[in-house]
Design a protein around this motif. Sequence first.
Motif, short mmCIF file in Angstrom:
data_model
loop_
_atom_site.label_atom_id
_atom_site.label_comp_id
_atom_site.label_asym_id
_atom_site.label_seq_id
_atom_site.Cartn_x
_atom_site.Cartn_y
_atom_site.Cartn_z
N LYS A 195 0.76 -1.17 0.01
CA LYS A 195 0.12 0.00 0.11
C LYS A 195 0.77 1.30 -0.04
O LYS A 195 0.20 2.23 -0.45
N HIS A 215 -0.39 5.17 2.61
CA HIS A 215 -1.84 4.64 2.70
C HIS A 215 -2.64 5.57 4.00
O HIS A 215 -2.14 5.34 5.11
N ARG A 216 -3.73 5.80 3.86
CA ARG A 216 -4.63 6.52 5.27
C ARG A 216 -5.74 5.62 4.98
O ARG A 216 -6.70 5.46 6.22
N SER A 217 -6.16 4.68 4.16
CA SER A 217 -7.23 3.74 4.02
C SER A 217 -7.08 2.68 2.99
O SER A 217 -6.14 2.95 2.13
N ASN A 218 -7.96 2.12 2.64
CA ASN A 218 -7.85 1.07 1.52
C ASN A 218 -8.04 1.85 0.24
O ASN A 218 -7.82 1.50 -0.77
N GLU A 219 -8.76 3.01 0.33
CA GLU A 219 -9.28 3.83 -0.99
C GLU A 219 -8.31 5.20 -0.84
O GLU A 219 -8.56 5.97 -1.88
N SER A 220 -7.66 5.72 0.09
CA SER A 220 -6.98 7.17 0.09
C SER A 220 -5.62 6.73 0.47
O SER A 220 -5.30 6.21 1.37
N TYR A 254 -6.03 3.05 -5.70
CA TYR A 254 -6.48 4.30 -4.83
C TYR A 254 -7.44 5.01 -5.51
O TYR A 254 -7.28 5.20 -6.61
#
Length: 301
Positions: A195, A215-220, A254
Amino acid sequence: MSNKIKLLRKFNRDYFNRLRVFDSHYNNNFSVTETRILYELSIHNKLTLKEISEVLHIDTGYASRIIKKYTNKGYISKVSDNNDKRSNYLSLTTLGEKIADDINKFENQRINSILEKLDSDSQSKLIDAIDTAYSCLNPKKESLPIIRTHQPGDLGTITHFHGKYYADTYGYTEIFEAFVAKDFSEFILNFDKKKDVFYIVEKNGKVEGSIALQHRSNESAQLRFFYLSPALRGFGIGRILMNKIMNFAKKTKYKHLFLWTHKGLDGAHTIYEKNGFTMTETKIHSLWKENLEEQMWELNL
């Protein structure tokens, strides 16, 4: 024919085939020479016809025909030389810059597709071999910068660069360096190679720049630690670093990227804008400089 010559010719054939140089649709129907002219203008800002011919070792008439074609298409503009009215400087238009950027991204993807097939050790051996070959063929020139992933020792070096550069250039206090050290520590302690990514620019064995995606989340994910030593600026290395980050972000799927920067970093902001980022938030604080305007930039993929 000696074995040395055979080996060099074998390598040339193999490498050209890997790059698909002879493909009739090379770089979206731009020839190798046409691509190189756009590239040289993108990194030098402006050149004369003579300079382009000398850099590429091509006939001036041939270069002139390509320049005329590009001028008619609106890719290149001519500006008179104030010191010699008979001479014109050539530079890319906004449209030309976009096309050059698109080709550069495509070239990076092409090279990255070669590197992705190799493990990290093989990549290092290949880059070192290419650097050695370049130095042998260009003994009076410095070795090329290389871009690699991080390794032990890089953390302290990049932290030092950030602290020293922003103190000398923008008057930041040591509080900024402390925050950078803290953020770097958090980044590495929670580093996930699937990530996160942390690229280092190295030249002549010295670290000269960096960029990271955390990575800050799985999408961001957050773009961070973008730095390039002043000596390496203006050669397109910043764009290459950003292209590598964007490729990694898309590969990781992302959907949202963001970053924090501050007012006045115009060179970096131009790169962000060209990659689709827009400024969405500003705030004023005095943590490491009085009345500093920080900016958040975001991109939805």
